[in-house]
Each structure stands twice: as C-alpha cells, then as structure tokens.
Design an enzyme around this catalytic site. Structure first.
Site, PDB file in Angstrom:
ATOM      1  N   ASP A  94     -44.871-106.427  75.800  1.00 58.62           N
ATOM      2  CA  ASP A  94     -44.114-106.635  77.034  1.00 58.62           C
ATOM      3  C   ASP A  94     -42.659-106.242  76.768  1.00 58.62           C
ATOM      4  O   ASP A  94     -42.273-106.038  75.615  1.00 58.62           O
ATOM      5  CB  ASP A  94     -44.227-108.097  77.505  1.00 58.62           C
ATOM      6  CG  ASP A  94     -44.038-108.220  79.017  1.00 58.62           C
ATOM      7  OD1 ASP A  94     -43.682-107.210  79.677  1.00 58.62           O
ATOM      8  OD2 ASP A  94     -44.229-109.315  79.548  1.00 58.62           O
ATOM      9  N   GLU A  95     -41.860-106.156  77.842  1.00 55.01           N
ATOM     10  CA  GLU A  95     -40.492-105.702  77.610  1.00 55.01           C
ATOM     11  C   GLU A  95     -39.596-106.839  77.139  1.00 55.01           C
ATOM     12  O   GLU A  95     -38.717-106.639  76.320  1.00 55.01           O
ATOM     13  CB  GLU A  95     -39.935-104.972  78.847  1.00 55.01           C
ATOM     14  CG  GLU A  95     -39.242-105.804  79.915  1.00 55.01           C
ATOM     15  CD  GLU A  95     -40.178-106.470  80.910  1.00 55.01           C
ATOM     16  OE1 GLU A  95     -41.161-107.119  80.497  1.00 55.01           O
ATOM     17  OE2 GLU A  95     -39.879-106.390  82.117  1.00 55.01           O
ATOM     18  N   VAL A  96     -39.816-108.065  77.650  1.00 58.29           N
ATOM     19  CA  VAL A  96     -38.886-109.144  77.299  1.00 58.29           C
ATOM     20  C   VAL A  96     -39.590-110.499  77.251  1.00 58.29           C
ATOM     21  O   VAL A  96     -40.474-110.778  78.053  1.00 58.29           O
ATOM     22  CB  VAL A  96     -37.673-109.167  78.271  1.00 58.29           C
ATOM     23  CG1 VAL A  96     -38.076-109.243  79.712  1.00 58.29           C
ATOM     24  CG2 VAL A  96     -36.690-110.287  77.948  1.00 58.29           C
ATOM     25  N   ASP A  98     -38.600-113.982  77.913  1.00 64.84           N
ATOM     26  CA  ASP A  98     -37.514-114.747  78.535  1.00 64.84           C
ATOM     27  C   ASP A  98     -37.851-116.234  78.419  1.00 64.84           C
ATOM     28  O   ASP A  98     -37.500-116.884  77.433  1.00 64.84           O
ATOM     29  CB  ASP A  98     -37.358-114.272  79.986  1.00 64.84           C
ATOM     30  CG  ASP A  98     -36.234-114.985  80.726  1.00 64.84           C
ATOM     31  OD1 ASP A  98     -35.348-115.540  80.069  1.00 64.84           O
ATOM     32  OD2 ASP A  98     -36.252-114.984  81.971  1.00 64.84           O
ATOM     33  N   TRP A 156     -35.734 -97.979  83.450  1.00 55.79           N
ATOM     34  CA  TRP A 156     -36.716 -97.761  84.520  1.00 55.79           C
ATOM     35  C   TRP A 156     -36.436 -98.619  85.755  1.00 55.79           C
ATOM     36  O   TRP A 156     -37.109 -98.473  86.775  1.00 55.79           O
ATOM     37  CB  TRP A 156     -38.145 -98.006  84.022  1.00 55.79           C
ATOM     38  CG  TRP A 156     -38.349 -99.266  83.260  1.00 55.79           C
ATOM     39  CD1 TRP A 156     -38.595-100.506  83.770  1.00 55.79           C
ATOM     40  CD2 TRP A 156     -38.331 -99.421  81.833  1.00 55.79           C
ATOM     41  NE1 TRP A 156     -38.731-101.416  82.756  1.00 55.79           N
ATOM     42  CE2 TRP A 156     -38.579-100.777  81.553  1.00 55.79           C
ATOM     43  CE3 TRP A 156     -38.130 -98.543  80.750  1.00 55.79           C
ATOM     44  CZ2 TRP A 156     -38.628-101.292  80.246  1.00 55.79           C
ATOM     45  CZ3 TRP A 156     -38.188 -99.053  79.466  1.00 55.79           C
ATOM     46  CH2 TRP A 156     -38.435-100.399  79.219  1.00 55.79           C
TER      47      TRP A 156
HETATM   48  P1  5GP Z   1     -40.998-114.776  81.054  1.00 53.47           P
HETATM   49  O1  5GP Z   1     -40.044-115.745  81.691  1.00 53.47           O
HETATM   50  O2  5GP Z   1     -42.401-115.091  81.428  1.00 53.47           O
HETATM   51  O3  5GP Z   1     -40.780-114.660  79.567  1.00 53.47           O
HETATM   52  O4  5GP Z   1     -40.673-113.371  81.682  1.00 53.47           O
HETATM   53  C1  5GP Z   1     -41.253-113.023  82.918  1.00 53.47           C
HETATM   54  C2  5GP Z   1     -40.868-111.637  83.351  1.00 53.47           C
HETATM   55  O5  5GP Z   1     -39.591-111.720  83.961  1.00 53.47           O
HETATM   56  C3  5GP Z   1     -40.717-110.565  82.288  1.00 53.47           C
HETATM   57  O6  5GP Z   1     -41.941-109.967  81.917  1.00 53.47           O
HETATM   58  C4  5GP Z   1     -39.822-109.580  83.014  1.00 53.47           C
HETATM   59  O7  5GP Z   1     -40.573-108.724  83.858  1.00 53.47           O
HETATM   60  C5  5GP Z   1     -38.944-110.478  83.856  1.00 53.47           C
HETATM   61  N1  5GP Z   1     -37.628-110.660  83.194  1.00 53.47           N
HETATM   62  C6  5GP Z   1     -37.178-111.742  82.534  1.00 53.47           C
HETATM   63  N2  5GP Z   1     -35.945-111.530  82.082  1.00 53.47           N
HETATM   64  C7  5GP Z   1     -35.613-110.262  82.447  1.00 53.47           C
HETATM   65  C8  5GP Z   1     -34.449-109.442  82.267  1.00 53.47           C
HETATM   66  O8  5GP Z   1     -33.437-109.832  81.653  1.00 53.47           O
HETATM   67  N3  5GP Z   1     -34.491-108.195  82.815  1.00 53.47           N
HETATM   68  C9  5GP Z   1     -35.573-107.719  83.490  1.00 53.47           C
HETATM   69  N4  5GP Z   1     -35.522-106.471  83.980  1.00 53.47           N
HETATM   70  N5  5GP Z   1     -36.692-108.470  83.687  1.00 53.47           N
HETATM   71  C10 5GP Z   1     -36.703-109.718  83.168  1.00 53.47           C
END
Ligand code: 5GP
Length: 159
Positions: A94-96, A98, A156
């Site tokens: 995955d990209e991040v 969070d 992107w």
């Molecule tokens: P999670 O909170 O489940 O770790 O992240 C959920 C999703 O929120 C990530 O897969 C991503 O798509 C989006 N997201 C969270 N933080 C960021 C950020 O700083 N930038 C971007 N572009 N997306 C984010």
C-alpha cells in the site's frame, strides 16, 4: 496539517530500497491495495518479478470523512487464493500506513480465507503516530520512509 509532495522519482527510489529488503523473503505474489497501492505495486513488480493482484477497501466516504467501519470493495478470486496464496509468501503493498486500519483489515481478511506461509506488508510511507491496530508478530513489516503525521500528496493525486 503540514503537507509533503514526494516526486515520482522519490517514490520509485523508496520502492527500490524496499524491494531489496523484501527480496530476501522471496515473495510469490504481490497484492496491491487499491487504489493507493496500485502504482507502488507496479513499481515493485519491476524488482520483484511476481504477478500483481488487487484488493480494495474503503475507509473514507465521498466527503473524505473516515467511516465507522471499513468496507471491503474488491477481493481475490478463489482460484488465485489456491494457486498463489495458500502455502506461499504473500507481499501486500500500500502507499501509506496512517492509522493502520486498512492494513490490519486486509491481513485479517487474508488470514480468514487463506493459509499463506508468510505475509509481508510493505508501504512507501509509515506515519509515526498512534495506530488503531497492532500487527501480530508473524507479520513481516517493511516500511519505506518513516515520517511524522503529515499529509502526503502523491504524484498520482495531481489533477
Ligand atoms: P489507514 O488509516 O487505514 O492507514 O489509511 C487509509 C488510507 O487513507 C490509505 O490507504 C490512503 O489511501 C489514505 N491516506 C492516509 N493518509 C494519507 C496521506 O497522507 N496522503 C494520501 N494521499 N492518502 C492518505
């Protein structure tokens, strides 16, 4: 919230560094978490020459508000699970990372429906913050760059 805007080259170089660490575990399949993991997973395939499959989760609604429960929007076909996941080493991209909600649910879902030998989880960025979930010790976690609680604008995302 502070913003950072990594370039495509920054991302590609981070994936290259991750791939060196990941390669030691010899993954058999790359699972991209759509949509943020799609491009990183494709770059990863350049180094880890394995097939890419896609899964999807939705955590934010159309107004960008975090939903109470995460929704699975795409999953693996049973044939793919039998051929590429059961008894194999799976790399989730995955990209991040969070709040960690998406990664945690993806791993839980994978364990519920399959029997992988190893699960590797890799992200371009890991935000060093309080997470909503803890990854169990069997998970091989390989983050690229560790950052603070900043908003990342990926190449992107540019309109
Ligand atoms: P999670 O909170 O489940 O770790 O992240 C959920 C999703 O929120 C990530 O897969 C991503 O798509 C989006 N997201 C969270 N933080 C960021 C950020 O700083 N930038 C971007 N572009 N997306 C984010």
């Amino acid at each position: 919230m502070a913003k950072i805007s990594p370039s495509y080259n920054d991302i590609h170089n981070i994936v290259k560094e991750i791939s060196i660490k990941v390669a030691k575990f010899k993954p058999d399949i790359i699972i991209a978490i759509s949509g943020g993991g799609l491009i990183p997973a494709r770059i990863m395939r350049t180094y880890i020459e394995k097939p890419v499959f896609t899964v999807g989760f939705q955590l934010y609604d159309k107004n960008d508000k975090m939903m109470e429960t995460i929704k699975k929007t795409q999953w693996l076909d049973i044939q793919v699970i039998k051929q590429f996941v059961n008894g194999k080493t799976v790399l989730i991209v995955d990209e991040v990372d969070d709040t960690r909600t998406t990664l945690y649910h993806c791993i839980e879902e994978l364990k519920k429906c399959s029997t992988p030998k190893n699960i590797i989880v890799s992200v371009i960025h890991n935000k060093l913050k309080l997470k909503r979930h803890v990854l169990t010790e069997d998970i091989i976690y390989i983050p690229g760059k560790e950052i603070g609680d900043e908003w990342i604008v990926y190449p992107w995302d540019c309109k």
